[in-house]
Design a protein around this motif. Structure first.
Motif, mmCIF file in Angstrom:
data_model
loop_
_atom_site.group_PDB
_atom_site.id
_atom_site.type_symbol
_atom_site.label_atom_id
_atom_site.label_comp_id
_atom_site.label_asym_id
_atom_site.label_seq_id
_atom_site.Cartn_x
_atom_site.Cartn_y
_atom_site.Cartn_z
ATOM 1 N N GLY A 1 4.741 1.948 -9.551
ATOM 2 C CA GLY A 1 5.606 0.807 -9.278
ATOM 3 C C GLY A 1 4.844 -0.342 -8.653
ATOM 4 O O GLY A 1 5.007 -1.508 -9.039
ATOM 5 N N LEU A 2 3.999 -0.011 -7.678
ATOM 6 C CA LEU A 2 3.203 -1.053 -7.014
ATOM 7 C C LEU A 2 2.214 -1.690 -7.988
ATOM 8 O O LEU A 2 1.975 -2.904 -7.952
ATOM 9 N N LYS A 3 1.627 -0.869 -8.869
ATOM 10 C CA LYS A 3 0.648 -1.361 -9.831
ATOM 11 C C LYS A 3 1.255 -2.430 -10.741
ATOM 12 O O LYS A 3 0.599 -3.432 -11.062
ATOM 13 N N TYR A 4 2.501 -2.215 -11.123
ATOM 14 C CA TYR A 4 3.133 -3.140 -12.064
ATOM 15 C C TYR A 4 4.091 -4.129 -11.413
ATOM 16 O O TYR A 4 4.101 -5.312 -11.753
ATOM 17 N N GLU A 5 4.917 -3.668 -10.473
ATOM 18 C CA GLU A 5 5.968 -4.509 -9.918
ATOM 19 C C GLU A 5 5.629 -5.087 -8.547
ATOM 20 O O GLU A 5 6.341 -5.962 -8.045
ATOM 21 N N GLY A 6 4.544 -4.619 -7.956
ATOM 22 C CA GLY A 6 4.151 -5.138 -6.646
ATOM 23 C C GLY A 6 3.649 -6.571 -6.742
ATOM 24 O O GLY A 6 3.363 -7.086 -7.840
ATOM 25 N N LYS A 7 3.543 -7.209 -5.596
ATOM 26 C CA LYS A 7 3.058 -8.585 -5.568
ATOM 27 C C LYS A 7 1.646 -8.641 -6.130
ATOM 28 O O LYS A 7 0.760 -7.916 -5.687
ATOM 29 N N ALA B 1 6.232 15.856 -3.621
ATOM 30 C CA ALA B 1 5.609 14.787 -2.841
ATOM 31 C C ALA B 1 4.584 14.025 -3.683
ATOM 32 O O ALA B 1 4.515 12.793 -3.633
ATOM 33 N N GLN B 2 3.803 14.768 -4.452
ATOM 34 C CA GLN B 2 2.813 14.137 -5.322
ATOM 35 C C GLN B 2 3.497 13.286 -6.384
ATOM 36 O O GLN B 2 3.055 12.173 -6.690
ATOM 37 N N TYR B 3 4.557 13.824 -6.964
ATOM 38 C CA TYR B 3 5.312 13.106 -7.988
ATOM 39 C C TYR B 3 5.831 11.781 -7.444
ATOM 40 O O TYR B 3 5.672 10.726 -8.075
ATOM 41 N N LYS B 4 6.439 11.834 -6.260
ATOM 42 C CA LYS B 4 7.002 10.616 -5.671
ATOM 43 C C LYS B 4 5.912 9.605 -5.337
ATOM 44 O O LYS B 4 6.095 8.401 -5.507
ATOM 45 N N ARG B 5 4.786 10.105 -4.850
ATOM 46 C CA ARG B 5 3.684 9.210 -4.480
ATOM 47 C C ARG B 5 3.110 8.512 -5.706
ATOM 48 O O ARG B 5 2.867 7.288 -5.693
ATOM 49 N N ILE B 6 2.893 9.262 -6.792
ATOM 50 C CA ILE B 6 2.349 8.679 -8.017
ATOM 51 C C ILE B 6 3.334 7.676 -8.605
ATOM 52 O O ILE B 6 2.942 6.594 -9.067
ATOM 53 N N LYS B 7 4.609 8.013 -8.567
ATOM 54 C CA LYS B 7 5.643 7.103 -9.073
ATOM 55 C C LYS B 7 5.638 5.809 -8.275
ATOM 56 O O LYS B 7 5.776 4.702 -8.834
ATOM 57 N N GLU B 8 5.463 5.919 -6.967
ATOM 58 C CA GLU B 8 5.414 4.740 -6.097
ATOM 59 C C GLU B 8 4.199 3.875 -6.426
ATOM 60 O O GLU B 8 4.294 2.640 -6.497
ATOM 61 N N LEU B 9 3.066 4.528 -6.659
ATOM 62 C CA LEU B 9 1.834 3.795 -6.981
ATOM 63 C C LEU B 9 1.958 3.070 -8.325
ATOM 64 O O LEU B 9 1.449 1.951 -8.475
#
Length: 216
Positions: A196-202, A186-194
């Motif tokens: 993604g948002l940091k770089y690819e998010g709006k 769960a931590q791995y997926k959450r950090i990976k998501e963050l």
């Protein structure tokens, strides 16, 4: 035998001192306790034993110094031949010098020379602190260089580095192949998501980089 060179100087000296000890012991034993002659020869025996102890300590210290010099010379040759890097050379030299100080302190303690042992221990601790400061300095210089190199990469490259680092931490294993990371899925997926948002998010790093490029 000594003059003829059939015996090392150290062997000759030790045998001579042992002869003094044995002679004084035999002379002492000819007299009874309390007699002045017995006291005189006992003092001679103790003096000879102290000279023997001091001489052995001196030889052992000289041996430590000789070994230290030889090891440093060998490292110098390895470095000159390009067999080790400057960093490894400096670290190995430091290790040799620290080991020699540690051995001197131990030897002085074994021979009851408390002042010398304390002095060598103080030198050892000071050298350790200097080595730690130097390692810290090198670490900070390396981190600064890596940060500078990292900052010069594109947003996409930085994202790939962070994702690869996350992957390595999450899947870290020991030599037997057993997973050693305490990061949960769960931590791995959450950090990976963050990431993604940091770089690819709006308005993320990639958008900012494209915008900055367009403004130029």
């Amino acid at each position: 035998m000594y003059q003829e060179g059939l015996m090392l100087h150290s062997d000759y000296t030790e045998k001579t001192l042992q002869l003094d000890i044995d002679t004084a012991t035999k002379q002492r034993d000819l007299y009874k306790d309390g007699e002045s002659e017995r006291t005189k020869y006992e003092k001679q025996r103790l003096d000879a034993e102290k000279r023997m102890s001091d001489q052995r300590q001196s030889w052992s210290m000289a041996e430590i110094a000789t070994n230290e010099k030889a090891e440093l010379a060998a490292l110098r040759d390895q470095y000159a031949r390009g067999e080790i890097t400057q960093k490894d050379y400096e670290q190995k030299c430091t290790d040799v010098k620290l080991d020699a100080l540690k051995r001197r302190a131990k030897l002085a303690k074994e021979y009851g020379n408390k002042e010398a042992a304390a002095e060598y221990n103080a030198q050892y601790e000071a050298a350790q602190q200097d080595a730690a400061i130097e390692r810290r300095k090198q670490y900070e210089e390396k981190v600064a260089a890596l940060r500078k190199e990292y900052a010069q990469k594109s947003a996409e490259e930085r994202m790939e580095i962070e994702l690869a680092t996350l992957e390595a931490v999450y899947n870290a294993t020991d030599e037997a192949g057993n997973r050693i990371s305490d990061m949960t899925e769960a931590q791995y997926k959450r950090i990976k998501e963050l990431i993604g948002l940091k770089y690819e998010g709006k308005g993320g790093e990639i958008d900012k980089e494209k915008q900055a490029g367009a403004e130029r």
